[in-house]
Design a protein around this motif. Structure first.
Motif, PDB file in Angstrom:
ATOM      1  N   ASN A 104       0.814  -1.226   0.000  1.00  0.00           N
ATOM      2  CA  ASN A 104       0.000   0.000   0.000  1.00  0.00           C
ATOM      3  C   ASN A 104       0.838   1.263   0.000  1.00  0.00           C
ATOM      4  O   ASN A 104       0.353   2.344  -0.343  1.00  0.00           O
ATOM      5  N   ASN A 105       2.116   1.115   0.419  1.00  0.00           N
ATOM      6  CA  ASN A 105       2.992   2.285   0.444  1.00  0.00           C
ATOM      7  C   ASN A 105       3.296   2.795  -0.974  1.00  0.00           C
ATOM      8  O   ASN A 105       3.807   3.896  -1.127  1.00  0.00           O
ATOM      9  N   TYR A 106       3.007   1.976  -1.951  1.00  0.00           N
ATOM     10  CA  TYR A 106       3.356   2.327  -3.337  1.00  0.00           C
ATOM     11  C   TYR A 106       2.091   2.472  -4.227  1.00  0.00           C
ATOM     12  O   TYR A 106       2.129   2.239  -5.425  1.00  0.00           O
ATOM     13  N   ASN A 107       0.996   2.883  -3.565  1.00  0.00           N
ATOM     14  CA  ASN A 107      -0.241   3.048  -4.336  1.00  0.00           C
ATOM     15  C   ASN A 107      -0.108   4.109  -5.429  1.00  0.00           C
ATOM     16  O   ASN A 107      -0.756   4.033  -6.479  1.00  0.00           O
ATOM     17  N   TYR A 108       0.719   5.124  -5.184  1.00  0.00           N
ATOM     18  CA  TYR A 108       0.859   6.195  -6.164  1.00  0.00           C
ATOM     19  C   TYR A 108       1.519   5.689  -7.450  1.00  0.00           C
ATOM     20  O   TYR A 108       1.443   6.321  -8.501  1.00  0.00           O
ATOM     21  N   ILE A 109       2.240   4.564  -7.330  1.00  0.00           N
ATOM     22  CA  ILE A 109       2.847   3.970  -8.523  1.00  0.00           C
ATOM     23  C   ILE A 109       1.931   2.896  -9.091  1.00  0.00           C
ATOM     24  O   ILE A 109       1.725   2.797 -10.296  1.00  0.00           O
ATOM     25  N   GLY A 110       1.342   2.105  -8.215  1.00  0.00           N
ATOM     26  CA  GLY A 110       0.460   1.044  -8.664  1.00  0.00           C
ATOM     27  C   GLY A 110       1.169  -0.274  -8.867  1.00  0.00           C
ATOM     28  O   GLY A 110       0.964  -0.938  -9.892  1.00  0.00           O
ATOM     29  N   PHE A 111       2.046  -0.652  -7.900  1.00  0.00           N
ATOM     30  CA  PHE A 111       2.672  -1.972  -7.995  1.00  0.00           C
ATOM     31  C   PHE A 111       1.614  -3.057  -7.859  1.00  0.00           C
ATOM     32  O   PHE A 111       0.694  -2.963  -7.046  1.00  0.00           O
ATOM     33  N   ASP A 112       1.777  -4.119  -8.651  1.00  0.00           N
ATOM     34  CA  ASP A 112       0.839  -5.237  -8.566  1.00  0.00           C
ATOM     35  C   ASP A 112       1.300  -6.278  -7.542  1.00  0.00           C
ATOM     36  O   ASP A 112       0.467  -7.019  -7.011  1.00  0.00           O
ATOM     37  N   ASP A 113       2.624  -6.316  -7.282  1.00  0.00           N
ATOM     38  CA  ASP A 113       3.125  -7.304  -6.326  1.00  0.00           C
ATOM     39  C   ASP A 113       4.551  -6.914  -5.954  1.00  0.00           C
ATOM     40  O   ASP A 113       5.200  -6.150  -6.674  1.00  0.00           O
ATOM     41  N   ILE A 114       5.033  -7.421  -4.819  1.00  0.00           N
ATOM     42  CA  ILE A 114       6.423  -7.213  -4.394  1.00  0.00           C
ATOM     43  C   ILE A 114       7.007  -8.583  -4.034  1.00  0.00           C
ATOM     44  O   ILE A 114       6.429  -9.337  -3.246  1.00  0.00           O
ATOM     45  N   LEU A 115       8.163  -8.916  -4.642  1.00  0.00           N
ATOM     46  CA  LEU A 115       8.807 -10.211  -4.418  1.00  0.00           C
ATOM     47  C   LEU A 115      10.226  -9.981  -3.918  1.00  0.00           C
ATOM     48  O   LEU A 115      10.851  -8.950  -4.200  1.00  0.00           O
ATOM     49  N   SER A 116      10.743 -10.967  -3.200  1.00  0.00           N
ATOM     50  CA  SER A 116      12.120 -10.912  -2.693  1.00  0.00           C
ATOM     51  C   SER A 116      13.027 -11.697  -3.622  1.00  0.00           C
ATOM     52  O   SER A 116      12.703 -12.837  -4.006  1.00  0.00           O
ATOM     53  N   ILE A 117      14.155 -11.099  -4.026  1.00  0.00           N
ATOM     54  CA  ILE A 117      15.108 -11.772  -4.910  1.00  0.00           C
ATOM     55  C   ILE A 117      15.671 -13.020  -4.231  1.00  0.00           C
ATOM     56  O   ILE A 117      15.923 -14.037  -4.884  1.00  0.00           O
TER      57      ILE A 117
END
Length: 611
Positions: A104-117
């Motif tokens: 939710n911290n990146y709503n202004y960008i609109g990320f669909d998901d966050i993954l760890s390398i």
């Protein structure tokens, strides 16, 4: 399926790790025997400028951004611009941290998901990519559908404004441009393509240069005559500098009549939705422009018809099916003394017009019931109550809509009062002229019997003198007692009594015949010259025919024989005797002239026959 993936990572190490995982996905898919295998195309970028260029040149299905190597807060505007440039592709963020930040911290960008390398595997990445793409497609499909409906609704509302074609095209361009892009460099144009010219009938947004317009006009002129868009719908998508151009045909049945040009810096809808989106737009806009064109053409015809009606020398009055006046031209104002503004929308029969309404109403019903034009008929009318009756000639034409339903009448009226007076004067003049042409022949016809009347009267005068002398001589001889048989024979012989006994009855008979002949001619002339009446009178047709034959005898007696068969029981007929006599005279004279011509040309023909 094929997936095009763009990575944005300025760390070579993490970029290599991401590409390695993506390549492993590719390798696994190549070795798989499953028909659902996925083929990946990878575009790696280390900065936002290169990323923007990649998106401009390729159709990207998903974007992967390493938020560990790129300071998102620092490049916030760049991230938002990247999203606005190509809003269709989902964006997945990756990080080298074990603890994943809140999405939710990146709503202004609109990320669909966050993954760890550190924990990412080919299967989890593929699953995340596939899920993100599917969510994006679902979203954009819904968004495109709503966008399409919104634009179509706004376009359809243009029909309610009843504007001309140019105004409708301009408004349509503004609607499409406002909904198609937020870029200040976008533009929308509509070009009407004729056989001999191309017109830009609508434009909104950035103004094109003259050279750009000229080149585009040449392009669409070639496209129209190539027949490329005559069957199935298609459109052309091309890259012009830093903008994407869509050339969309607008068709009337199987023929292209115009093109919609959309220039936009960014995409409008997801590539998978473009065909449906632009086809729907093309269908709606084509229908709207064609209807506007037809309405404009109808308005032009209506204006032309109105001008023609206003400029007509006849009074033109239009009436709808409710008997309300819809047209009232200048001549109607003159005839009836009623201004157009006072007559329009009023019931015709409620206007203060003094005329023979029963006749007009009867003719209106005849026109309606028989669905045909009523040829000109005449009625009397007055311009005001103090004026004498005038004569109005009226023709009635009924009108129906395309379904055959009655919608009204058009009455064309002419004041023929002066014309009637002139016709009557001309008729009388022709009548007198015909009498004048007959006068010489009639004089000859009268002169012949008068000549032998005169000769017979002279003979009777001389005979009377001879008889009177004989009687005197006989009386004297009787008184003198000298009359004997010999002397009486001498007196008879001197007076030629025997001759007179024979010739006097003939002379009296010829004189009587001559008088009767002259009387018959005079009577016939009197009947033929009977003054014309405006009203029909009871007429003896037999007498009219006989009189006309009598006064025209000199025209036919030398070359023709006349056979007249008349019904003695024929009753009197209501007619105008003068014009009837003229008709019979013309028939006789024309027949006599034709027979005379034939007789003079053919020696074997003695006389013709008129029956």
């Amino acid at each position: 399926m094929n997936l095009s993936i763009m990575t944005l990572d300025n760390s070579p190490v993490s970029t290599s790790a991401i590409i390695k995982v993506l390549n492993e996905i590719n390798d696994q898919q190549r070795s798989a025997q499953d028909d659902r295998q996925v083929r990946l195309s990878i575009h790696d970028n280390s900065n936002f400028r290169d990323a923007a260029g990649t998106i401009s040149n390729f159709i990207i299905d998903i974007v992967i951004i390493n938020i560990s190597t790129i300071d998102i807060d620092k490049y916030k505007e760049d991230c938002m611009q990247l999203r606005s440039i190509y809003s269709f592709a989902p964006i997945i963020a990756i990080t080298d941290s074990n603890s994943l930040p809140n999405l939710n911290n990146y709503n202004y960008i609109g990320f669909d998901d966050i993954l760890s390398i550190k924990t990412i595997t080919p299967s989890t990445l593929l699953r995340a990519v596939s899920s993100a793409i599917q969510r994006s497609k679902n979203y954009h499909s819904f968004h495109t559908s709503n966008q399409r409906k919104l634009i179509n609704n706004k376009l359809l509302k243009l029909l309610l404004e009843k504007n001309d074609l140019i105004s409708v095209a301009e408004s349509a361009c503004q609607i499409i441009n406002s909904k198609s892009s937020n870029s200040s460099s976008s533009s929308v144009s509509i070009y009407n393509v004729h056989d001999d010219k191309i017109d830009c009938i609508g434009h909104a947004g950035t103004t094109d240069s003259d050279d750009t317009i000229f080149e585009y006009q040449k392009e669409i002129y070639t496209l129209k005559h190539s027949g490329k868009f005559n069957d199935d719908f298609d459109f052309i998508k091309s890259r012009i500098g830093d903008r994407t151009r869509f050339t969309i045909p607008l068709n009337n049945k199987n023929s292209t009549f115009a093109f919609l040009k959309i220039d936009t810096e960014y995409g409008i809808v997801h590539p998978s939705e473009e065909r449906t989106y632009y086809k729907d737009m093309s269908d709606t806009l084509s229908e709207i422009l064609l209807l506007a064109q037809e309405r404009e053409h109808f308005e032009q015809l209506n204006q032309q018809n109105t001008r023609l009606i206003d400029e007509m020398s006849s009074a033109a009055v239009g009436i709808n099916k409710h008997d309300q006046v819809t047209h009232w031209n200048h001549q109607a104002e003159i005839y009836f003394g009623i201004e157009k503004s006072e007559a329009i929308n009023k019931r015709l029969f409620h206007l203060n017009i003094i005329c023979d309404w029963p006749v007009i109403i009867s003719k209106l019903y005849d026109s309606l019931n028989n669905s045909k034009t009523i040829e000109k008929f005449e009625v009397s009318y007055k311009r005001d109550s103090k004026e004498k009756d005038r004569i109005l000639s009226i023709a009635i034409t009924p009108f129906t809509d395309p379904n055959g339903s009655f919608i009204g009448y058009l009455l064309l009226m002419d004041d023929i009062t002066e014309k009637k007076h002139l016709e009557k004067a001309h008729q009388q003049s022709m009548y007198l002229e015909s009498i004048g042409q007959l006068s010489a022949g009639i004089a000859h016809e009268i002169n012949t019997p008068m000549q032998y009347i005169s000769d017979n009267l002279n003979f009777l005068k001389d005979s009377f003198n001879d008889v009177a002398r004989a009687i005197t001589h006989i009386k004297k001889s009787l008184l003198d007692k000298t009359l004997d048989e010999a002397k009486l024979d001498s007196i008879y012989e001197e007076a030629d009594i025997e001759y007179l006994n024979k010739e006097l009855p003939l002379a009296f008979s010829q004189t009587t015949d001559g008088v009767e002949r002259v009387c018959s001619i005079v009577k016939a002339m009197k009947e033929y010259s009977h003054p014309n009446s405006e009203e029909k009178v009871a007429t003896n047709i037999n007498h009219c025919i006989e009189s006309t034959i009598t006064i025209s005898k000199h025209t036919w007696k030398y070359h023709s024989e006349m056979e007249v068969i008349l019904d003695p029981d024929l009753p009197d007929v209501m007619c105008h005797p003068g014009p009837f006599n003229e008709v019979i005279l013309n028939i006789v004279v024309n027949a006599a002239d034709a027979i005379k011509e034939r007789v003079e040309k053919n020696e074997n023909i003695d006389k013709g026959k008129i029956t």
